[in-house]
Design a protein around this motif. Structure first.
Motif, PDB file in Angstrom:
ATOM      1  N   GLN A 440     -37.619 -88.263  50.581  1.00 22.61           N
ATOM      2  CA  GLN A 440     -38.309 -88.284  49.291  1.00 22.61           C
ATOM      3  C   GLN A 440     -39.797 -88.006  49.465  1.00 22.61           C
ATOM      4  O   GLN A 440     -40.402 -87.259  48.690  1.00 22.61           O
ATOM      5  N   SER A 441     -40.382 -88.589  50.490  1.00 19.60           N
ATOM      6  CA  SER A 441     -41.816 -88.386  50.750  1.00 19.60           C
ATOM      7  C   SER A 441     -42.101 -86.929  51.105  1.00 19.60           C
ATOM      8  O   SER A 441     -43.076 -86.333  50.622  1.00 19.60           O
ATOM      9  N   LEU A 442     -41.241 -86.354  51.955  1.00 17.74           N
ATOM     10  CA  LEU A 442     -41.433 -84.959  52.362  1.00 17.74           C
ATOM     11  C   LEU A 442     -41.311 -84.026  51.166  1.00 17.74           C
ATOM     12  O   LEU A 442     -42.164 -83.150  50.942  1.00 17.74           O
ATOM     13  N   LEU A 443     -40.272 -84.219  50.365  1.00 14.13           N
ATOM     14  CA  LEU A 443     -40.074 -83.374  49.188  1.00 14.13           C
ATOM     15  C   LEU A 443     -41.145 -83.638  48.128  1.00 14.13           C
ATOM     16  O   LEU A 443     -41.501 -82.734  47.363  1.00 14.13           O
ATOM     17  N   GLY A 444     -41.647 -84.855  48.087  1.00 12.88           N
ATOM     18  CA  GLY A 444     -42.735 -85.166  47.158  1.00 12.88           C
ATOM     19  C   GLY A 444     -44.005 -84.426  47.517  1.00 12.88           C
ATOM     20  O   GLY A 444     -44.741 -83.960  46.632  1.00 12.88           O
ATOM     21  N   GLU A 445     -44.263 -84.292  48.814  1.00 16.02           N
ATOM     22  CA  GLU A 445     -45.422 -83.519  49.255  1.00 16.02           C
ATOM     23  C   GLU A 445     -45.288 -82.065  48.824  1.00 16.02           C
ATOM     24  O   GLU A 445     -46.266 -81.435  48.392  1.00 16.02           O
ATOM     25  N   HIS A 446     -44.069 -81.543  48.892  1.00 17.31           N
ATOM     26  CA  HIS A 446     -43.840 -80.166  48.459  1.00 17.31           C
ATOM     27  C   HIS A 446     -44.086 -80.026  46.965  1.00 17.31           C
ATOM     28  O   HIS A 446     -44.753 -79.076  46.516  1.00 17.31           O
ATOM     29  N   GLN A 447     -43.577 -80.969  46.176  1.00 15.84           N
ATOM     30  CA  GLN A 447     -43.756 -80.893  44.724  1.00 15.84           C
ATOM     31  C   GLN A 447     -45.226 -81.044  44.341  1.00 15.84           C
ATOM     32  O   GLN A 447     -45.705 -80.378  43.420  1.00 15.84           O
ATOM     33  N   ASP A 448     -45.937 -81.905  45.051  1.00 22.09           N
ATOM     34  CA  ASP A 448     -47.374 -82.046  44.788  1.00 22.09           C
ATOM     35  C   ASP A 448     -48.102 -80.735  45.048  1.00 22.09           C
ATOM     36  O   ASP A 448     -49.051 -80.379  44.332  1.00 22.09           O
ATOM     37  N   GLU A 488     -41.321 -76.833  54.007  1.00 23.87           N
ATOM     38  CA  GLU A 488     -40.069 -76.066  54.014  1.00 23.87           C
ATOM     39  C   GLU A 488     -39.578 -75.830  55.438  1.00 23.87           C
ATOM     40  O   GLU A 488     -38.364 -75.825  55.695  1.00 23.87           O
ATOM     41  N   ALA A 489     -40.500 -75.661  56.361  1.00 25.24           N
ATOM     42  CA  ALA A 489     -40.123 -75.457  57.763  1.00 25.24           C
ATOM     43  C   ALA A 489     -39.601 -76.752  58.387  1.00 25.24           C
ATOM     44  O   ALA A 489     -38.750 -76.718  59.292  1.00 25.24           O
ATOM     45  N   GLN A 490     -40.100 -77.868  57.914  1.00 22.33           N
ATOM     46  CA  GLN A 490     -39.710 -79.161  58.457  1.00 22.33           C
ATOM     47  C   GLN A 490     -38.401 -79.665  57.868  1.00 22.33           C
ATOM     48  O   GLN A 490     -37.710 -80.490  58.473  1.00 22.33           O
ATOM     49  N   LEU A 491     -38.053 -79.185  56.675  1.00 26.42           N
ATOM     50  CA  LEU A 491     -36.900 -79.708  55.952  1.00 26.42           C
ATOM     51  C   LEU A 491     -35.583 -79.631  56.731  1.00 26.42           C
ATOM     52  O   LEU A 491     -34.825 -80.617  56.725  1.00 26.42           O
ATOM     53  N   PRO A 492     -35.251 -78.515  57.386  1.00 29.11           N
ATOM     54  CA  PRO A 492     -33.958 -78.472  58.099  1.00 29.11           C
ATOM     55  C   PRO A 492     -33.800 -79.589  59.133  1.00 29.11           C
ATOM     56  O   PRO A 492     -32.749 -80.215  59.225  1.00 29.11           O
ATOM     57  N   LYS A 493     -34.854 -79.839  59.893  1.00 34.59           N
ATOM     58  CA  LYS A 493     -34.800 -80.892  60.906  1.00 34.59           C
ATOM     59  C   LYS A 493     -34.689 -82.264  60.239  1.00 34.59           C
ATOM     60  O   LYS A 493     -33.929 -83.127  60.701  1.00 34.59           O
TER      61      LYS A 493
END
Length: 505
Positions: A440-448, A488-493
């Protein structure tokens, strides 16, 4: 006008009423250079509560007191053991509006009636250091309690209070206690004078909290989580009114947790009943969130500006961002207080009480929690999985941004469902909570970053229209693109790690 004081104190049993009582000699306490006699004060306090004692049940005390140097209305809110926030308002015949609002989430529309009258003769000493600074106030109180409603009894006792000076070191109270124990005193068994008065003046016990039974069914676990969120909303109400840091955000999160629980566990608790309540929770969250998202975005842009070397900041960029932010502020403290004082909010609280008192449980609520809760969590997790896989398959752009935003929302729901299920499912669910929070935090950073770029385009257009350079906005936009690309690069891992832990649930 009310003001708040943090009160850190300890109480000790005095000798039985009628016996000679004196304060022990405290000159030998480490750090104490003097004990100053401050005389005797006559205090007369009337405590108010609802007829069913809702404030007392929640360890709140509301009183009108005369005598001493702080006569007026006092509301005490528990912080932790031995620590309370005491809110003062000037002496008046009627309860001041400022304090009335602080008890509203518990009192609702019930009448506040005089409950107990306490008259105390207080013998006061100040413990001071070598510079004459106050370390603590020690008092010997001879108390008489008279029940005014809900009983007719009276009681008398003697107690000693030690209250730490403002900004004092709580460890000092340990030193004083060591001395008092050597003098034969023991800590009071009652947390407050009011609690002791209620216990000793008779009358039926009212509004007692029923001890919760161990959760054995799926329904038990879901209701326990819903109850925790309801309690958080009620508990945070006065904190929001007092503008305690992060209180608005935490209350908003409690509304989200509850709404999410209703959706995730629709097989357990009937959504025909919870959906209207969820709509009201969404309304409350919206009122609590007015300006919040915009403020967070503004802070992000200002922080990004601070990171830029001065040569890259061309024109009045900070002023332009601030102007953009101010133009979009739609909320105010008065507006929020009006919401909390309004009928719609109180009706929501009453609706939650009714829901918990008469829960609309479905057949699955009586079943084994391991199977029912795990199945609900798994269902939410599959939705997250589908959205993450979709985002990973899409090329960078609007469609991927949307898929990642939806994945974030579903990750949040899965996290909350896992929190509710954790008492039944144990470590696997607890591990999933952590994984979903990280995702959630990682995807939140993307949305921000997405919203930051939208804002930068808008502000750049305004700057251009005003004849200002748009160079810096372009630099910031590029940096936001880089941040999004890094996520986006970090998401798969990240997702691979989540899948490994999810398999254990």
């Amino acid at each position: 006008m009310a003001d708040t004081k943090r009160e850190i104190e300890r109480k000790y049993e005095g000798p039985p009423a009628g016996e000679d009582a004196r304060l022990p000699d405290l000159t030998g306490v480490s750090g104490v250079s003097g004990v100053i006699d401050k005389g005797v004060a006559e205090l007369d306090a009337t405590y108010y509560d609802t007829p069913d004692q809702r404030l007392a049940a929640a360890s709140r005390t509301l009183r009108r007191r005369t005598g001493g140097d702080d006569a007026g209305w006092h509301l005490k809110l528990p912080v932790s053991e031995g620590v309370r926030d005491e809110i003062h308002a000037p002496l008046s015949d009627d309860l001041p509006q400022s304090l009335k609002g602080l008890v509203r989430s518990r009192v609702r529309d019930a009448e506040l009636v005089p409950l107990v009258r306490l008259r105390s003769t207080r013998d006061i000493r100040h413990l001071v250091d070598a510079d004459g600074a106050l370390l603590a106030e020690v008092s010997l109180d001879r108390v008489r309690a008279d029940r005014l409603s809900g009983g007719e009894g009276t009681a008398e006792w003697t107690e000693i209070e030690v209250e730490l000076a403002d900004d004092g070191d709580p460890a000092f109270l340990d030193k004083v206690e060591k001395k008092l124990r050597k003098a034969g005193l023991s800590p009071s068994t009652s947390p407050s004078k009011l609690a002791r008065a209620l216990a000793e003046t008779g009358g039926p016990a009212r509004h007692k909290t029923i001890a919760e039974q161990p959760a054995t069914t799926a329904g038990d676990h879901v209701l326990a989580y819903v109850r925790t969120q309801r309690d958080a909303i009620v508990e945070l109400d006065p904190a929001v009114r007092l503008e305690v840091e992060d209180s608005v955000h935490r209350m908003r999160v409690a509304t989200r947790r509850m709404r999410s629980t209703f959706r995730s566990f629709g097989k357990v608790i009937d959504r025909a009943v919870t959906d209207p309540i969820a709509d009201e929770l969404k309304w409350l969250a919206g009122e609590l969130g007015v300006d919040r998202d915009q403020e967070v975005l503004t802070e992000r842009l200002m922080a990004a500006l601070d990171e830029l070397p001065p040569p890259l900041v061309v024109g009045p960029v900070r002023d332009r961002v601030d102007t953009w932010s101010r133009a979009r502020r739609g909320g105010s403290r008065d507006r929020l207080i009006a919401v909390l004082d309004g009928k719609r909010y109180l009706d929501l609280l009453s609706g939650l009480d009714t829901l918990l008192a008469e829960p609309p449980m479905r057949k699955a609520a009586t079943h084994d929690p391991d199977k029912v809760l795990a199945k609900a969590v798994e269902k939410d997790l599959k939705k997250v999985s589908a959205l993450v896989e979709q985002a990973l398959d899409l090329p960078p752009g609007t469609d991927r941004d949307h898929a990642m935003h939806e994945a974030r929302k579903k990750a949040k729901r899965t996290r909350y469902a896992s929190e509710a299920a954790a008492p039944a499912l144990g470590k696997p669910a607890e591990s999933l909570v952590k994984s979903m929070k990280s995702l959630q935090s990682l995807l939140g950073e993307h949305q921000d970053s997405v919203m930051g770029r939208v804002t930068l385009r808008e502000v750049a257009e305004q700057a251009h229209a005003a004849g200002e350079s748009s160079f810096t906005y372009g630099v910031l936009y590029g940096r936001e693109e880089q941040r999004a690309a890094a996520v986006e690069a970090q998401l798969p891992k990240e997702w691979e790690a989540v899948e490994g832990k999810a398999a254990a649930v």
